[in-house]
Enzyme design. Structure first.
Site, PDB file in Angstrom:
ATOM      1  N   CYS A  77      48.592  16.100   5.926  1.00  0.00           N
ATOM      2  CA  CYS A  77      47.127  16.045   6.077  1.00  0.00           C
ATOM      3  C   CYS A  77      46.684  14.643   5.715  1.00  0.00           C
ATOM      4  CB  CYS A  77      46.453  17.085   5.182  1.00  0.00           C
ATOM      5  SG  CYS A  77      47.158  18.750   5.323  1.00  0.00           S
ATOM      6  N   GLY A 104      44.514   7.973   5.568  1.00  0.00           N
ATOM      7  CA  GLY A 104      45.779   7.321   5.273  1.00  0.00           C
ATOM      8  C   GLY A 104      45.921   6.670   3.919  1.00  0.00           C
ATOM      9  N   GLY A 105      45.027   6.939   2.975  1.00  0.00           N
ATOM     10  CA  GLY A 105      45.158   6.320   1.657  1.00  0.00           C
ATOM     11  C   GLY A 105      46.462   6.661   0.974  1.00  0.00           C
ATOM     12  N   ASP A 113      47.512  14.561  11.258  1.00  0.00           N
ATOM     13  CA  ASP A 113      46.226  15.171  10.920  1.00  0.00           C
ATOM     14  C   ASP A 113      45.624  15.743  12.197  1.00  0.00           C
ATOM     15  OD1 ASP A 113      44.384  14.833   8.220  1.00  0.00           O
ATOM     16  OD2 ASP A 113      43.200  15.266  10.004  1.00  0.00           O
ATOM     17  N   CYS A 125      42.309  18.367  -4.466  1.00  0.00           N
ATOM     18  CA  CYS A 125      41.336  17.763  -5.383  1.00  0.00           C
ATOM     19  C   CYS A 125      40.333  18.836  -5.799  1.00  0.00           C
ATOM     20  CB  CYS A 125      40.656  16.556  -4.762  1.00  0.00           C
ATOM     21  SG  CYS A 125      40.026  16.826  -3.095  1.00  0.00           S
TER      22      CYS A 125
END
Length: 396
Positions: free
Chosen positions: A209, A213-214, A233, A334
């Site tokens: 996912c 792209g971090g 993604d 998160c």
């Protein structure tokens, strides 16, 4: 703009934000950006002050307020400098009337407070979810080292091996080190989630996912551009942001794969049973990111939470098809809700008896279920649940 006019402008913007939250339309930052773009008369000090007022009012309210004015009146109860600015002046807010409705305070809507409490998040830990977040950087080891990178302002090392911390609002995007790809903006918790993946040079690693792209870029640095790194993604727009970021970071040979929802394995068929590591940074409620997106509390409802937990389980099952014997799945959300974290991970292990939990050695966090929880109060990070499961190798 006068201080009173700034308050009235913030009230009008809050009206738009409240309406958008109810309709699950544009987020607050986009609404603010559009207003600033269309109202050039507001100078930089005005924009900064209006933004501060808007977000302070959002943080001051628990449930969705009835109106922007009710939200600002709630802020006036906690900040004595606000009430005198309801002065009825030209372009200012009308004076406060006796008995005028005031928004309710609190950490979140009551149903969500109950869910957090059931997940062990109460008191000061819950309140810290609405604190202001610092600005964290990850030094890109493909181009620089934390000990030697040159920055215009001093930065404090974080618990992440390549992390640095600066004050909120530091304009790092204007710095030469950012333009050169030597640093990336990334929360310490997110950096530790990438550390948990344990990506090594020469491995096949899938960021299932990937979004913008971090985390993919952090994985590329850990792999030293050696191996196969796949960023996939279902969101074309978010995935398209990776290529220019990768070019700036010097991250080479990242394969991007656009997925069709519910048909992911068609696009990823060649990697079935081949991955050394699959990172599942699953879509979630975002309860751990309220420091940055406080109005997200107003957008979440029980129906949406149910949809997200169903999607998380599905994506974990996709990951189970991709990981090879001896390989690992790293699950990240998160969120601080157990139904998205410890409970979701337990359900994965129950569905796949060939997956076994693997302990994580991270410099921050506390055990939660069979994983690790990070949260703002004890760890000064965004809220995360991180867990790892390894596929058992067949006996020789």
């Amino acid at each position: 703009m006068t201080p009173a006019a700034r308050v009235q402008t913030a009230i009008e913007l809050l009206d738009r934000i409240v309406e958008a939250a109810r309709a699950k339309a544009a987020p607050a930052d986009r609404i603010l950006a559009e207003w600033f773009r269309n109202n050039r008369f507001a100078g930089s000090k005005d924009r900064r002050a209006i933004r501060e007022l808007v977000y302070a009012a959002i943080r001051a309210c628990g449930p969705v307020p009835a109106s922007g004015r009710a939200a600002m009146l709630r802020l006036a109860e906690t900040d004595p400098a606000i009430a005198p600015l309801f002065d009825g002046s030209n372009y200012g807010a009308a004076p406060i009337a006796e008995g005028e409705p005031v928004a309710e305070g609190g950490v979140a809507p009551s149903w969500l407070i109950a869910r957090l409490a059931a997940s062990g998040v109460e008191g000061g830990e819950a309140e810290a979810l609405l604190d202001r977040a610092p600005l964290d950087l990850r030094v890109n080891t493909l181009k620089a080292e934390r000990a030697t990178v040159t920055l215009p302002e001093p930065a404090e090392p974080t618990a992440a091996p390549h992390g640095l911390r600066l004050a909120t609002g530091t304009p790092v995007e204007q710095w030469p080190a950012f333009r050169a790809g030597e640093i990336e903006v990334q929360d310490t918790g997110s950096q530790l989630a990438c550390l948990a993946a344990g990506a090594q040079p020469g491995e096949t690693v899938i960021d299932l996912c990937a979004g913008g792209g971090g985390k993919t870029l952090a994985l590329a640095a850990a792999m030293d551009n050696q191996g196969r790194l796949i960023a996939s993604d279902t969101d074309r727009n978010r995935l398209s942001r990776l290529a220019p970021r990768a070019d700036r970071a010097g991250a080479a040979d990242i394969a991007t794969i656009l997925l069709n929802p519910q048909r992911e394995m068609e696009a990823l068929a060649e990697f079935a049973g081949q991955a050394d590591a699959v990172l599942v940074d699953a879509p979630c409620s975002g309860t751990g990111t309220w420091r940055r997106n406080p109005e997200a509390r107003w957008r979440l409802d029980e129906q949406e939470l149910s949809r997200l937990t169903t999607l998380q389980a599905y994506l974990l099952d996709v990951a189970a098809q991709l990981v090879k014997p001896g390989g690992r799945i790293v699950y990240v959300t998160c969120s601080l809700l157990d139904e998205e974290g410890a409970g979701q991970f337990d359900a994965l292990l129950a569905r796949h008896p060939d997956l076994q939990p693997r302990a994580l050695a991270l410099p921050l966090g506390r055990p939660r279920g069979q994983g690790i929880r990070l949260s703002p109060a004890p760890d000064s990070t965004d809220g995360f649940f991180i867990a790892c499961a390894a596929r058992v190798q067949a006996a020789a």
